[in-house]
Motif scaffolding. Sequence first.
Motif, PDB file in Angstrom:
ATOM      1  N   VAL A   1      -6.307   0.247  -0.271  1.00  0.00           N
ATOM      2  CA  VAL A   1      -6.295  -1.214  -0.609  1.00  0.00           C
ATOM      3  C   VAL A   1      -5.472  -1.239  -1.874  1.00  0.00           C
ATOM      4  O   VAL A   1      -5.818  -0.248  -2.504  1.00  0.00           O
ATOM      5  N   PHE A   2      -4.636  -2.230  -2.141  1.00  0.00           N
ATOM      6  CA  PHE A   2      -3.815  -2.390  -3.292  1.00  0.00           C
ATOM      7  C   PHE A   2      -4.120  -3.800  -3.986  1.00  0.00           C
ATOM      8  O   PHE A   2      -4.085  -4.717  -3.054  1.00  0.00           O
ATOM      9  N   GLU A   3      -4.596  -3.823  -5.210  1.00  0.00           N
ATOM     10  CA  GLU A   3      -5.074  -5.172  -5.646  1.00  0.00           C
ATOM     11  C   GLU A   3      -4.110  -5.195  -7.134  1.00  0.00           C
ATOM     12  O   GLU A   3      -3.970  -4.338  -7.855  1.00  0.00           O
ATOM     13  N   ILE A   4      -3.187  -6.542  -7.202  1.00  0.00           N
ATOM     14  CA  ILE A   4      -2.543  -6.609  -8.355  1.00  0.00           C
ATOM     15  C   ILE A   4      -3.257  -7.463  -9.157  1.00  0.00           C
ATOM     16  O   ILE A   4      -3.485  -8.814  -8.574  1.00  0.00           O
ATOM     17  N   GLY A   5      -3.655  -7.317 -10.499  1.00  0.00           N
ATOM     18  CA  GLY A   5      -4.194  -8.242 -11.287  1.00  0.00           C
ATOM     19  C   GLY A   5      -5.552  -8.526 -10.966  1.00  0.00           C
ATOM     20  O   GLY A   5      -5.896  -9.766 -10.960  1.00  0.00           O
ATOM     21  N   PRO A   6      -6.261  -7.572 -11.151  1.00  0.00           N
ATOM     22  CA  PRO A   6      -7.652  -7.601 -11.124  1.00  0.00           C
ATOM     23  C   PRO A   6      -8.384  -8.212 -12.360  1.00  0.00           C
ATOM     24  O   PRO A   6      -9.568  -8.917 -12.155  1.00  0.00           O
ATOM     25  N   PHE A   7      -7.769  -8.317 -13.584  1.00  0.00           N
ATOM     26  CA  PHE A   7      -8.447  -8.915 -14.591  1.00  0.00           C
ATOM     27  C   PHE A   7      -9.660  -8.241 -15.087  1.00  0.00           C
ATOM     28  O   PHE A   7      -9.639  -7.053 -15.427  1.00  0.00           O
ATOM     29  N   LYS A   8     -10.835  -9.167 -15.061  1.00  0.00           N
ATOM     30  CA  LYS A   8     -12.218  -8.419 -15.314  1.00  0.00           C
ATOM     31  C   LYS A   8     -12.959  -7.812 -14.236  1.00  0.00           C
ATOM     32  O   LYS A   8     -13.880  -7.027 -14.289  1.00  0.00           O
TER      33      LYS A   8
ATOM     34  N   LEU B   1      -1.581  -4.499 -16.352  1.00  0.00           N
ATOM     35  CA  LEU B   1      -1.016  -4.107 -17.653  1.00  0.00           C
ATOM     36  C   LEU B   1      -2.089  -4.171 -18.596  1.00  0.00           C
ATOM     37  O   LEU B   1      -2.005  -3.600 -19.489  1.00  0.00           O
ATOM     38  N   PHE B   2      -3.278  -4.910 -18.276  1.00  0.00           N
ATOM     39  CA  PHE B   2      -4.337  -5.425 -19.149  1.00  0.00           C
ATOM     40  C   PHE B   2      -3.843  -5.416 -20.453  1.00  0.00           C
ATOM     41  O   PHE B   2      -4.048  -4.729 -21.576  1.00  0.00           O
TER      42      PHE B   2
ATOM     43  N   MET C   1       6.411  -2.934 -10.306  1.00  0.00           N
ATOM     44  CA  MET C   1       7.946  -2.031 -10.012  1.00  0.00           C
ATOM     45  C   MET C   1       7.909  -0.786 -10.390  1.00  0.00           C
ATOM     46  O   MET C   1       8.255   0.037  -9.693  1.00  0.00           O
ATOM     47  N   SER C   2       7.411  -0.537 -11.912  1.00  0.00           N
ATOM     48  CA  SER C   2       7.541   0.754 -12.129  1.00  0.00           C
ATOM     49  C   SER C   2       6.673   1.706 -11.334  1.00  0.00           C
ATOM     50  O   SER C   2       6.981   2.926 -11.041  1.00  0.00           O
ATOM     51  N   PHE C   3       5.215   0.980 -10.910  1.00  0.00           N
ATOM     52  CA  PHE C   3       4.435   2.137 -10.217  1.00  0.00           C
ATOM     53  C   PHE C   3       5.219   2.330  -8.869  1.00  0.00           C
ATOM     54  O   PHE C   3       5.210   3.430  -8.290  1.00  0.00           O
TER      55      PHE C   3
ATOM     56  N   ILE D   1      -2.248  -9.893  -4.128  1.00  0.00           N
ATOM     57  CA  ILE D   1      -1.636 -10.307  -5.266  1.00  0.00           C
ATOM     58  C   ILE D   1      -2.222 -11.364  -5.948  1.00  0.00           C
ATOM     59  O   ILE D   1      -2.314 -12.532  -5.396  1.00  0.00           O
ATOM     60  N   ASP D   2      -2.591 -10.995  -7.544  1.00  0.00           N
ATOM     61  CA  ASP D   2      -2.980 -12.141  -8.338  1.00  0.00           C
ATOM     62  C   ASP D   2      -2.657 -11.651  -9.558  1.00  0.00           C
ATOM     63  O   ASP D   2      -3.332 -11.746 -10.470  1.00  0.00           O
ATOM     64  N   GLY D   3      -1.508 -11.329  -9.751  1.00  0.00           N
ATOM     65  CA  GLY D   3      -0.911 -10.904 -11.113  1.00  0.00           C
ATOM     66  C   GLY D   3      -0.157 -12.089 -11.825  1.00  0.00           C
ATOM     67  O   GLY D   3      -0.575 -12.862 -12.164  1.00  0.00           O
ATOM     68  N   ASP D   4       1.141 -11.826 -11.892  1.00  0.00           N
ATOM     69  CA  ASP D   4       2.096 -12.858 -12.684  1.00  0.00           C
ATOM     70  C   ASP D   4       2.076 -14.015 -11.774  1.00  0.00           C
ATOM     71  O   ASP D   4       2.894 -13.875 -10.606  1.00  0.00           O
ATOM     72  N   HIS D   5       1.726 -15.345 -12.263  1.00  0.00           N
ATOM     73  CA  HIS D   5       1.718 -16.393 -11.411  1.00  0.00           C
ATOM     74  C   HIS D   5       2.977 -17.356 -11.479  1.00  0.00           C
ATOM     75  O   HIS D   5       3.144 -18.329 -10.916  1.00  0.00           O
ATOM     76  N   ARG D   6       3.882 -16.695 -12.242  1.00  0.00           N
ATOM     77  CA  ARG D   6       5.389 -17.471 -12.500  1.00  0.00           C
ATOM     78  C   ARG D   6       5.994 -17.102 -11.210  1.00  0.00           C
ATOM     79  O   ARG D   6       5.889 -16.065 -10.470  1.00  0.00           O
ATOM     80  N   TYR D   7       7.196 -18.125 -10.950  1.00  0.00           N
ATOM     81  CA  TYR D   7       7.830 -17.683  -9.601  1.00  0.00           C
ATOM     82  C   TYR D   7       8.515 -16.503  -9.375  1.00  0.00           C
ATOM     83  O   TYR D   7       8.218 -15.637  -8.467  1.00  0.00           O
ATOM     84  N   GLU D   8       9.041 -16.082 -10.503  1.00  0.00           N
ATOM     85  CA  GLU D   8       9.707 -14.835 -10.669  1.00  0.00           C
ATOM     86  C   GLU D   8       8.825 -13.681 -10.531  1.00  0.00           C
ATOM     87  O   GLU D   8       9.165 -12.354 -10.052  1.00  0.00           O
ATOM     88  N   GLY D   9       7.673 -13.744 -11.166  1.00  0.00           N
ATOM     89  CA  GLY D   9       6.572 -12.827 -11.259  1.00  0.00           C
ATOM     90  C   GLY D   9       5.948 -12.602  -9.765  1.00  0.00           C
ATOM     91  O   GLY D   9       5.754 -11.481  -9.276  1.00  0.00           O
ATOM     92  N   ILE D  10       5.616 -13.628  -9.289  1.00  0.00           N
ATOM     93  CA  ILE D  10       4.995 -13.297  -7.881  1.00  0.00           C
ATOM     94  C   ILE D  10       6.012 -12.723  -7.011  1.00  0.00           C
ATOM     95  O   ILE D  10       5.735 -12.066  -5.991  1.00  0.00           O
ATOM     96  N   LYS D  11       7.342 -13.426  -7.048  1.00  0.00           N
ATOM     97  CA  LYS D  11       8.317 -12.893  -6.151  1.00  0.00           C
ATOM     98  C   LYS D  11       8.422 -11.382  -6.373  1.00  0.00           C
ATOM     99  O   LYS D  11       8.746 -10.596  -5.336  1.00  0.00           O
ATOM    100  N   HIS D  12       8.661 -10.965  -7.745  1.00  0.00           N
ATOM    101  CA  HIS D  12       8.751  -9.481  -7.923  1.00  0.00           C
ATOM    102  C   HIS D  12       7.537  -8.603  -7.424  1.00  0.00           C
ATOM    103  O   HIS D  12       7.719  -7.594  -6.718  1.00  0.00           O
ATOM    104  N   ASP D  13       6.553  -9.333  -7.466  1.00  0.00           N
ATOM    105  CA  ASP D  13       5.162  -8.420  -6.623  1.00  0.00           C
ATOM    106  C   ASP D  13       5.127  -8.502  -5.220  1.00  0.00           C
ATOM    107  O   ASP D  13       5.016  -7.433  -4.718  1.00  0.00           O
ATOM    108  N   PHE D  14       5.591  -9.666  -4.652  1.00  0.00           N
ATOM    109  CA  PHE D  14       5.671  -9.666  -3.084  1.00  0.00           C
ATOM    110  C   PHE D  14       6.833  -8.631  -2.620  1.00  0.00           C
ATOM    111  O   PHE D  14       6.534  -8.105  -1.856  1.00  0.00           O
ATOM    112  N   ILE D  15       7.901  -8.770  -3.404  1.00  0.00           N
ATOM    113  CA  ILE D  15       8.847  -7.854  -2.737  1.00  0.00           C
ATOM    114  C   ILE D  15       8.541  -6.265  -2.857  1.00  0.00           C
ATOM    115  O   ILE D  15       8.804  -5.347  -2.050  1.00  0.00           O
ATOM    116  N   CYS D  16       8.065  -6.089  -3.932  1.00  0.00           N
ATOM    117  CA  CYS D  16       7.774  -4.586  -4.310  1.00  0.00           C
ATOM    118  C   CYS D  16       6.591  -4.152  -3.330  1.00  0.00           C
ATOM    119  O   CYS D  16       6.617  -2.795  -2.888  1.00  0.00           O
TER     120      CYS D  16
END
Length: 202
Positions: free
Chosen positions: A40-47, A69-70, A121-123, A140-155
């Motif tokens: 399993v891969f989780e992006i943006g776990p926060f706390k 990125l914490f 992306m770096s990972f 995916i629950d990281g960067d919620h901006r349009y380009e941010g989630i697009k970036h994570d989705f494509i990755c």
Amino acid sequence: MKIDPNIIIEEANKIQGWFNEDDLKFLINKINLYKTPINVFEIGPFKGKSTIAILMSLPENSNLFCIDLFSDNNDFDFDGEIIGKITGKELLNMFIENTNSIIDKYNLQTINLEIITDDTMSFMIANENKFANYFDFIFIDGDHRYEGIKHDFICCLDFLKEGKILSGHDYGPHCEGVYNFIKNEIKTVKTAGGRSSIWYID
């Protein structure tokens, strides 16, 4: 041995985060479909609220990779109100403390939890060969901006096993970036239903 979903929800709700009961039930139910070890891969776990729901539902000997990125951030109370600032180091330590306490309390030492302090992306570039077609479930629950989630989705596309679950949080008008990206570029997704804002593709 599977842990009662009600206990999982109770433990997750001890951690501040933006996951309601329907969100948590979705994660628990989807992970519970698997009876043998998964990745399993989780992006943006926060706390770690969502992480706890996943972690406590996993079959023994599974692998859970959590990337964030914490960074320095606002801190929030359980009503979602800003109560101050939290440094990236404090946030990472809080995540580690929250997950370690659950691992110890419920004897989940067979689960391999990997914490990655990097951007997606770096990972992914650094691990392109290692993790191609590797993950059974990506959230995916990281960067919620349009380009941010697009970036994570494509990755994530090349790292998901064929026919497995790619999912994310905050699909709705309340989160414009996520909502518009999915509407414009994915177009058709399934939703968890109820009060949940989770979207998924399987």
